[in-house]
Design an enzyme around this catalytic site. Structure first.
Site, mmCIF file in Angstrom:
data_model
loop_
_atom_site.group_PDB
_atom_site.id
_atom_site.type_symbol
_atom_site.label_atom_id
_atom_site.label_comp_id
_atom_site.label_asym_id
_atom_site.label_seq_id
_atom_site.Cartn_x
_atom_site.Cartn_y
_atom_site.Cartn_z
ATOM 1 N N ASP A 76 27.575 -54.097 46.179
ATOM 2 C CA ASP A 76 27.885 -55.072 45.386
ATOM 3 C C ASP A 76 28.110 -54.633 44.045
ATOM 4 O OD1 ASP A 76 27.629 -58.029 44.669
ATOM 5 O OD2 ASP A 76 25.746 -57.392 43.625
ATOM 6 N N SER A 77 28.660 -55.421 43.080
ATOM 7 C CA SER A 77 28.757 -55.333 41.733
ATOM 8 C C SER A 77 27.341 -54.893 40.932
ATOM 9 C CB SER A 77 29.422 -56.371 41.250
ATOM 10 O OG SER A 77 28.560 -57.729 41.396
ATOM 11 N N TYR A 81 31.692 -58.676 38.214
ATOM 12 C CA TYR A 81 32.935 -58.460 38.859
ATOM 13 C C TYR A 81 33.579 -59.999 38.654
ATOM 14 C CZ TYR A 81 32.742 -54.039 41.013
ATOM 15 O OH TYR A 81 32.714 -52.528 41.403
ATOM 16 N N GLY A 82 32.699 -61.044 38.468
ATOM 17 C CA GLY A 82 33.204 -62.466 38.720
ATOM 18 C C GLY A 82 34.436 -63.002 38.116
ATOM 19 N N CYS A 116 29.266 -58.841 48.628
ATOM 20 C CA CYS A 116 29.803 -59.451 47.165
ATOM 21 C C CYS A 116 30.739 -60.261 47.811
ATOM 22 C CB CYS A 116 29.919 -58.277 46.342
ATOM 23 S SG CYS A 116 30.765 -58.864 44.673
ATOM 24 N N ASN A 117 30.667 -61.524 47.334
ATOM 25 C CA ASN A 117 31.679 -62.747 47.665
ATOM 26 C C ASN A 117 32.944 -62.274 46.814
ATOM 27 O OD1 ASN A 117 30.406 -65.102 49.470
ATOM 28 N ND2 ASN A 117 28.841 -63.983 48.291
ATOM 29 N N THR A 118 32.858 -61.780 45.486
ATOM 30 C CA THR A 118 34.013 -61.616 44.911
ATOM 31 C C THR A 118 34.648 -60.470 45.263
ATOM 32 O OG1 THR A 118 32.594 -62.332 42.710
ATOM 33 C CG2 THR A 118 34.662 -61.424 42.372
ATOM 34 N N GLU A 154 21.569 -61.069 36.223
ATOM 35 C CA GLU A 154 21.746 -59.701 35.833
ATOM 36 C C GLU A 154 20.634 -59.415 34.390
ATOM 37 O OE1 GLU A 154 23.658 -56.874 37.107
ATOM 38 O OE2 GLU A 154 23.818 -58.079 38.876
ATOM 39 N N CYS A 190 27.481 -66.768 46.529
ATOM 40 C CA CYS A 190 27.622 -65.472 45.432
ATOM 41 C C CYS A 190 26.026 -64.788 45.846
ATOM 42 C CB CYS A 190 27.721 -65.817 44.047
ATOM 43 S SG CYS A 190 27.113 -64.411 43.100
ATOM 44 N N THR A 191 26.140 -63.454 46.011
ATOM 45 C CA THR A 191 24.682 -62.878 46.552
ATOM 46 C C THR A 191 23.585 -62.763 45.623
ATOM 47 O OG1 THR A 191 25.776 -60.776 46.178
ATOM 48 C CG2 THR A 191 25.879 -61.703 48.289
ATOM 49 N N HIS A 192 23.903 -62.981 44.333
ATOM 50 C CA HIS A 192 23.171 -63.307 43.273
ATOM 51 C C HIS A 192 22.392 -64.483 43.421
ATOM 52 C CE1 HIS A 192 25.342 -59.918 41.345
ATOM 53 N NE2 HIS A 192 24.234 -59.862 40.676
HETATM 54 N N1 DGL Z 1 27.140 -60.898 43.685
HETATM 55 C C1 DGL Z 1 28.576 -61.197 43.727
HETATM 56 C C2 DGL Z 1 29.232 -62.045 44.479
HETATM 57 O O1 DGL Z 1 28.599 -62.508 45.614
HETATM 58 C C3 DGL Z 1 29.331 -60.762 42.457
HETATM 59 C C4 DGL Z 1 28.688 -61.168 41.145
HETATM 60 C C5 DGL Z 1 29.708 -60.561 39.841
HETATM 61 O O2 DGL Z 1 29.754 -59.507 39.818
HETATM 62 O O3 DGL Z 1 30.175 -61.568 39.217
HETATM 63 O O4 DGL Z 1 30.081 -62.805 44.398
#
Ligand code: DGL
Length: 277
Positions: free
Chosen positions: A10-11, A42-43, A73-75, A158, A192-194
């Site tokens: 993940d990012s 990364y978004g 990470c979805n992104t 974060e 988004c995994t966050h």
């Molecule tokens: N957790 C990540 C996701 O699922 C990315 C978050 C990010 O870095 O912006 O998209």
């Protein structure tokens, strides 16, 4: 035969929400987690950047002996997975696998909706890529999908502000916008995994008839199914029940935050991705 841990990337910290569900579902495997915290989020980065960073991470995992890598990470799944699978993997090692989190979530979404109207919350990158719309259209063409980008949510997590009162404004704002655009939505993918870290506040602001769906459990069940269907990969995954953590930023900061996500002490090592061949 060479064997190795299952890699999760993940990012930053978000992929830990997927790791904890995968471990709960499959505790006997070894896992290697890498958070590219130094370059998160990364978004809102370009396709080229997310692809470059994700490819560096995949090479890093392969160097560490992983045969199976999950982009938790979805992104990264939206912007880099397809190219890595189609262009890079055949050159790097056609026997290794890189999987994402969008397809397994899209596969399972139909069971959560009665109205047939689904919402997706994600980063700018994930929502603008329309990856969920495209995957769901292929698998469940009758479902109506509406996406909403929530660019503030990852920085809230974060920066450990996700459970503070200031987060309420941004959570409510995006939920209201999504439900205004399609009031028939009764299931919302946390794409988004966050975002599972915000689930308490999300549930507070959602009408009772609407369910928020964190994807960790869906991804875990899908991985379990994948390993059943692919015994040739399953035998290459080592089974010692361990987790090793790596971060590209300060391990002290990572340990503090990651132990909150994992509910146990975390002892991460620092690594660098740019030097990888
Ligand atoms: N957790 C990540 C996701 O699922 C990315 C978050 C990010 O870095 O912006 O998209």
């Amino acid at each position: 035969m060479k064997t190795g841990a299952i890699g999760l990337f993940d990012s930053g910290y978000g992929g830990l929400t997927v790791l904890s569900e995968i471990r709960a579902c499959m505790p006997r495997y070894d896992y290697l987690y890498l958070g590219d915290n130094a370059r998160a989020p990364y978004g809102n980065r370009s396709y080229e950047r997310v692809y470059q960073f994700t490819l560096e991470a995949v090479k890093w995992f392969f160097d560490k002996g992983c045969h199976l890598v999950i982009l938790a990470c979805n992104t990264a799944s939206a912007k880099a997975l397809r190219t890595i699978q189609q262009v890079d993997l055949p050159k790097l090692d056609p026997d290794r696998r890189v999987l994402g989190v969008i397809r397994p979530t899209a596969e399972r979404i139909a069971r959560f909706t009665r109205s047939g109207h689904v919402g997706v919350l994600g980063t700018d990158g994930t929502i603008l890529s329309r990856s969920y719309e495209l995957e769901i259209a292929k698998l469940h063409p009758r479902l109506a999908v509406t996406g909403e980008a929530c660019p503030m949510w990852v920085p809230l997590v974060e920066n450990r502000e996700h459970d503070k009162p200031g987060a309420d404004y941004f959570v409510k704002q995006h939920l209201d916008r999504l439900l205004q655009r399609d009031p028939k939505i009764d299931a919302i993918i946390l794409g988004c995994t966050h975002y599972p870290l915000l689930i308490g506040k999300i549930q507070e602001y959602l009408p009772d008839k609407v369910t928020a769906i964190p994807q960790g459990k869906e991804v875990a069940e899908s991985l379990l199914d994948y390993l059943h269907r692919h015994p040739e990969m399953e035998v290459k995954c080592t089974k010692g029940g361990t987790v090793q953590y790596y971060t590209t930023d300060s391990p002290e900061k990572f340990n503090q935050m990651a132990s909150l996500f994992m509910n146990e002490p975390v002892d991460a090592r620092k690594t660098s991705l740019e030097i990888t061949k």
